[in-house]
Write a protein that holds these residues in place. Sequence first.
Motif, PDB file in Angstrom:
ATOM      1  N   GLN A 130      26.910 -35.002  18.095  1.00 49.54           N
ATOM      2  CA  GLN A 130      27.306 -33.845  17.027  1.00 49.54           C
ATOM      3  C   GLN A 130      26.722 -33.680  15.728  1.00 49.54           C
ATOM      4  O   GLN A 130      26.611 -32.760  15.100  1.00 49.54           O
ATOM      5  N   SER A 131      25.939 -34.798  15.579  1.00 48.93           N
ATOM      6  CA  SER A 131      24.862 -34.789  14.210  1.00 48.93           C
ATOM      7  C   SER A 131      23.743 -33.638  14.453  1.00 48.93           C
ATOM      8  O   SER A 131      23.338 -33.346  13.427  1.00 48.93           O
ATOM      9  N   PHE A 132      23.579 -33.311  15.605  1.00 45.96           N
ATOM     10  CA  PHE A 132      22.448 -32.362  15.868  1.00 45.96           C
ATOM     11  C   PHE A 132      23.112 -30.892  15.513  1.00 45.96           C
ATOM     12  O   PHE A 132      22.350 -29.925  15.997  1.00 45.96           O
ATOM     13  N   LEU A 133      24.413 -30.684  15.312  1.00 45.11           N
ATOM     14  CA  LEU A 133      24.855 -29.472  14.891  1.00 45.11           C
ATOM     15  C   LEU A 133      24.342 -28.685  13.763  1.00 45.11           C
ATOM     16  O   LEU A 133      24.474 -27.506  13.649  1.00 45.11           O
ATOM     17  N   VAL A 134      23.644 -29.419  13.066  1.00 46.77           N
ATOM     18  CA  VAL A 134      22.715 -28.858  11.834  1.00 46.77           C
ATOM     19  C   VAL A 134      21.505 -27.690  12.519  1.00 46.77           C
ATOM     20  O   VAL A 134      21.655 -26.691  11.678  1.00 46.77           O
ATOM     21  N   VAL A 135      21.418 -28.022  13.789  1.00 43.27           N
ATOM     22  CA  VAL A 135      20.465 -26.848  14.184  1.00 43.27           C
ATOM     23  C   VAL A 135      21.220 -25.587  14.214  1.00 43.27           C
ATOM     24  O   VAL A 135      20.507 -24.463  14.403  1.00 43.27           O
ATOM     25  N   ARG A 136      22.382 -25.534  14.176  1.00 46.14           N
ATOM     26  CA  ARG A 136      23.163 -24.163  14.162  1.00 46.14           C
ATOM     27  C   ARG A 136      22.801 -23.226  12.882  1.00 46.14           C
ATOM     28  O   ARG A 136      22.894 -22.099  13.031  1.00 46.14           O
ATOM     29  N   ILE A 137      22.191 -23.858  12.010  1.00 43.76           N
ATOM     30  CA  ILE A 137      21.486 -23.206  10.703  1.00 43.76           C
ATOM     31  C   ILE A 137      20.375 -22.338  11.223  1.00 43.76           C
ATOM     32  O   ILE A 137      20.346 -21.546  10.529  1.00 43.76           O
ATOM     33  N   LEU A 138      19.814 -22.524  12.292  1.00 40.15           N
ATOM     34  CA  LEU A 138      18.727 -21.794  12.772  1.00 40.15           C
ATOM     35  C   LEU A 138      19.287 -20.203  13.200  1.00 40.15           C
ATOM     36  O   LEU A 138      18.676 -19.299  13.393  1.00 40.15           O
ATOM     37  N   ARG A 139      20.758 -20.239  13.520  1.00 42.48           N
ATOM     38  CA  ARG A 139      21.265 -19.249  13.915  1.00 42.48           C
ATOM     39  C   ARG A 139      21.093 -17.952  12.651  1.00 42.48           C
ATOM     40  O   ARG A 139      20.975 -16.828  12.919  1.00 42.48           O
ATOM     41  N   LEU A 140      21.005 -18.478  11.362  1.00 46.56           N
ATOM     42  CA  LEU A 140      20.907 -17.655  10.340  1.00 46.56           C
ATOM     43  C   LEU A 140      19.711 -16.763  10.623  1.00 46.56           C
ATOM     44  O   LEU A 140      19.775 -15.732   9.946  1.00 46.56           O
ATOM     45  N   LEU A 141      18.524 -17.356  11.348  1.00 47.29           N
ATOM     46  CA  LEU A 141      17.428 -16.402  11.368  1.00 47.29           C
ATOM     47  C   LEU A 141      17.800 -15.028  12.150  1.00 47.29           C
ATOM     48  O   LEU A 141      17.111 -14.061  12.144  1.00 47.29           O
ATOM     49  N   ARG A 142      18.978 -15.062  12.782  1.00 46.27           N
ATOM     50  CA  ARG A 142      19.550 -13.676  13.593  1.00 46.27           C
ATOM     51  C   ARG A 142      19.833 -12.590  12.215  1.00 46.27           C
ATOM     52  O   ARG A 142      19.553 -11.327  12.767  1.00 46.27           O
ATOM     53  N   ILE A 143      19.650 -12.965  11.098  1.00 42.86           N
ATOM     54  CA  ILE A 143      19.526 -12.222  10.146  1.00 42.86           C
ATOM     55  C   ILE A 143      18.705 -10.904  10.101  1.00 42.86           C
ATOM     56  O   ILE A 143      18.609  -9.805   9.812  1.00 42.86           O
ATOM     57  N   PHE A 144      17.492 -11.680  10.339  1.00 47.99           N
ATOM     58  CA  PHE A 144      16.040 -10.693  10.365  1.00 47.99           C
ATOM     59  C   PHE A 144      16.364  -9.975  11.579  1.00 47.99           C
ATOM     60  O   PHE A 144      15.769  -8.710  11.371  1.00 47.99           O
ATOM     61  N   ARG A 145      16.943 -10.232  12.807  1.00 49.38           N
ATOM     62  CA  ARG A 145      16.945  -9.394  14.065  1.00 49.38           C
ATOM     63  C   ARG A 145      17.802  -8.122  13.702  1.00 49.38           C
ATOM     64  O   ARG A 145      17.616  -7.037  13.948  1.00 49.38           O
ATOM     65  N   ILE A 146      19.021  -8.418  12.870  1.00 46.87           N
ATOM     66  CA  ILE A 146      19.929  -7.514  12.239  1.00 46.87           C
ATOM     67  C   ILE A 146      19.258  -6.394  11.439  1.00 46.87           C
ATOM     68  O   ILE A 146      19.347  -5.383  11.220  1.00 46.87           O
ATOM     69  N   LEU A 147      18.362  -7.008  10.681  1.00 48.85           N
ATOM     70  CA  LEU A 147      17.624  -6.199   9.353  1.00 48.85           C
ATOM     71  C   LEU A 147      16.760  -5.223   9.963  1.00 48.85           C
ATOM     72  O   LEU A 147      16.692  -4.199   9.726  1.00 48.85           O
ATOM     73  N   LYS A 148      16.108  -5.829  11.073  1.00 43.77           N
ATOM     74  CA  LYS A 148      15.296  -5.039  11.844  1.00 43.77           C
ATOM     75  C   LYS A 148      15.783  -3.752  12.251  1.00 43.77           C
ATOM     76  O   LYS A 148      14.922  -2.713  12.368  1.00 43.77           O
TER      77      LYS A 148
END
Lengths: 289, 289, 289, 289
Positions: A130-148
């Motif tokens: 579960q300590s790898f859950l930090v990787v969830r932060i990468l989902r923030l990058l979806r913001i660029f897809r939505i902006l696009k």
Amino acid sequence: MAPAMVMALILACLVGLALLLRRRLGRVRLYRIIFEADTPAGKAFDVVLLLAIVASVLSVMLESDPRLRVLYLAPFEVLEWGFTLLFTLEYVLRLLCVVQPIRYITSFYGVVDLLAILPTFLGLILPGAQSFLVVRILRLLRIFRILKLGEYLKESELLWQALVTSRRKILVFLLTMITLVIVIGALMFLIEGEAGGFVSIPVGIYWAVVTITTVGYGDVAPVTPLGRFVASAVMLLGYSIIAVPTGILSVGLRDAHRQRRQSGRACQRCGCTGHDSDARYCKRCGAGL
Amino acid sequence: MAPAMVMALILACLVGLALLLRRRLGRVRLYRIIFEADTPAGKAFDVVLLLAIVASVLSVMLESDPRLRVLYLAPFEVLEWGFTLLFTLEYVLRLLCVVQPIRYITSFYGVVDLLAILPTFLGLILPGAQSFLVVRILRLLRIFRILKLGEYLKESELLWQALVTSRRKILVFLLTMITLVIVIGALMFLIEGEAGGFVSIPVGIYWAVVTITTVGYGDVAPVTPLGRFVASAVMLLGYSIIAVPTGILSVGLRDAHRQRRQSGRACQRCGCTGHDSDARYCKRCGAGL
Amino acid sequence: MAPAMVMALILACLVGLALLLRRRLGRVRLYRIIFEADTPAGKAFDVVLLLAIVASVLSVMLESDPRLRVLYLAPFEVLEWGFTLLFTLEYVLRLLCVVQPIRYITSFYGVVDLLAILPTFLGLILPGAQSFLVVRILRLLRIFRILKLGEYLKESELLWQALVTSRRKILVFLLTMITLVIVIGALMFLIEGEAGGFVSIPVGIYWAVVTITTVGYGDVAPVTPLGRFVASAVMLLGYSIIAVPTGILSVGLRDAHRQRRQSGRACQRCGCTGHDSDARYCKRCGAGL
Amino acid sequence: MAPAMVMALILACLVGLALLLRRRLGRVRLYRIIFEADTPAGKAFDVVLLLAIVASVLSVMLESDPRLRVLYLAPFEVLEWGFTLLFTLEYVLRLLCVVQPIRYITSFYGVVDLLAILPTFLGLILPGAQSFLVVRILRLLRIFRILKLGEYLKESELLWQALVTSRRKILVFLLTMITLVIVIGALMFLIEGEAGGFVSIPVGIYWAVVTITTVGYGDVAPVTPLGRFVASAVMLLGYSIIAVPTGILSVGLRDAHRQRRQSGRACQRCGCTGHDSDARYCKRCGAGL
């Protein structure tokens, strides 16, 4: 084998729910809601997804604090499972409504979406995953897809075009900086020695980057007069060449701007270009465009 | 005398190998491979050389770390001798294929190439001379020579031309900065005294450079109210005049850009160039363009 | 009364020497050598004076180091008296060759020239007055006077003109910065309290200046989560508004540049302006300028 | 109940004085003096008010210093009450001369004006309420209102217009920065752990902001080789993308400038504006300009 059974049960429920949703809405309509943003439902989906991502990132951020983790152990667990189930449902829905699921799975966002839900499930089998859950932060990058997808497209496009046009200049600049930083770092290692913390050349290079970019932590700093003299020269250099990226980008932006304005139309009578996008007559000879 | 004999033997072998290579390829062809980059073989040579230089610099960098040096004593020795032999072969080859060897030896790159191999050989006779191997890092500068030959020429040329055009403005700016920094450093030495670490005027000047360039280590920092007030003014000054180098360079870049663009059209009657893009008549003889 | 007598004797000798020089060269010729730089002798005088100033400043700088002052007590004393006598001779010569000595004495450079020699003489009567010799560093400002006379005039003039044109924008920017910094400093004083070193509002303001200008010493730094959040916002603000002075100056530079280019000539037939300085025919209608 | 009575008495006196002033000058004239700045009396009022605000802010700033507060307890109390009475009189006058007092009370400046006087009165009833006097610093913002009325309007308007034109680009830039900073902060939390002070992801994000904006306190700094390598990349990134806000603003400024310049000429046939400076025919209807 109990955790694995719990996991299988959960997944079965989610897949069932997703299949139900697809039957109700139809594949095409579901696709337009989830992957596009030109319908009210699609926009609403994007906003809700973004809020869920931001909330899950906030939860991961707060959980990383040792004191908060101990204090609110149960609520964090509930939030983690809640977001995991939500994102799993979203992932299954995406799989069910695209025509080529393999292409989605292997795309950048597909991999990130999977990585964001995997650690919680793995944590059932492998304690500590579960300590790898930090990787969830990468989902923030979806913001660029939505902006696009929105009206911000044109704005960032100009900036992006300017960066692409200047990519060679930027590369030359970065190579020069890296070479400079290595030479300066080695020089300071020779001058300062271990007194100021310059214990090796890599540390000297780290210092040179910290100094030439005007960051200046102060964890490694020169103490000898000669070292401080060289450091002063490096600072003045760093302070001056910050003008270079600015100059490169502003030339790039101007070119991109001009290109956009001029790519439009040429007057058919006098052949001059450079008309505004709303012009209907040539500004030089008055002929219709 | 054993080390000197080993050295002589090695050198003899390398010279023999180099002579063999020159006979096989011919002087002119060897020259084009080593000094130019417009043939596939020349490009391959440049890439291999660059990789070797980067690898040797990495090795020197890692060896400077005290812990790594102790741990991997033998591998570092092997790497050092390997790169020294490779670079010695390259040096001898360069000597053998240029028409005027003296001119190459006394050129900047010739001196750097020699300095990069000397310390290892000197280390055989004088223990400790190997610590000067750090000078090998200067070989990284060859990257600029390789860049110059490629398509990056035009990009860096524009930037270089802008710097040359603005050299007087840059000099005035630097002189102003240096004078400012000395006056501010002396002032802070008087105001702060030894409490904040301002033990002498040179230290005060070092602080002024650290502050006005917005680096801000914090190893020397004002502690008295008056000192902090003056420091705040210095920071705001430094924050504002960073606009000056940017302004200088962007004017220089625009001028360099315009000059290049203008050089296009030439007057058909008098042949002069340098017309504005919107000019319709020659500015020197008045003929239509 | 011995020191006063020594001083009187020295001054008498210097005045005698100066009078002798004035008789030899004549007042007008002496004036052109000392105050102007358009003759070989005048240029030589300026260069020698500049070197003497730089050397005297270096001597004052090194003397400020406590260790060096103890080690080289005698040489520093000799240097100090040497430069004082030289600058006194220069001061007397300037007084003797200007038409209105009072105007020179009360001018900025006249006051600085006097302050640069006074402390040594005062030190004979008042022990400790020599510590004010630091003021000699202000003589470095004479470098700007010498630059003004040379070919650097035009370069710095353009920059100066751009600053003058933008003075109102700069004032608005500085006022905004100062207000922002005071409000942010007070806010952080309330949020952080004494834990992070924010012991009073002035310290908070000092921190705000250090942060918003991206200097970042780290002597005062937030430690609470809320304080760090606000500090992050302040940093992003400071990082972004650094664009404002750059934008102001680059608009100012462009305007100054355009003004210079256009102030020249207008075509007498078609009235258009904007001709290059070397143009002889109108670029739009081809008429002679 | 004594403090409340004192307060009521003071307020009664001030309201009486204000009513007297209004009768003497008339409501309209009083309004022009207090709210406008186009009469000599109005200008004088603005200057006096600004000086009083600056003096009161200085008093609050100095009082926040623990040592000064103990030393000058009585003078600070006198100053505090003096400024409170002055600002209360001003507040009552403003209420008395506007047509819609409710609108003034609920406006931003109305709320700030009230907050600046409330803590002193509340301190009579609730001990400790005076510590909120810091809010008085917000009155400094009135400086912008006064600037707006003067000749600085046009200067700041251009800058403001450039910011408004670029608001979408700025938003995209800020969103990118925030996403970057969160991802980098989480990455460094994983790499560095607690050794370098990266105790949680929020601290990592704080470090990322401190680094990417080139502030660089050094309170949190990487100590592992990998962490320092990533940090160096982040610094070079931050050093380079500072060009982006500068580029955005300078494009915005140029557009704002062009827009203003273009607004000059209008087509005489169709009345449309926005022609380029070199246009000779209307771009919309083709008529000669």
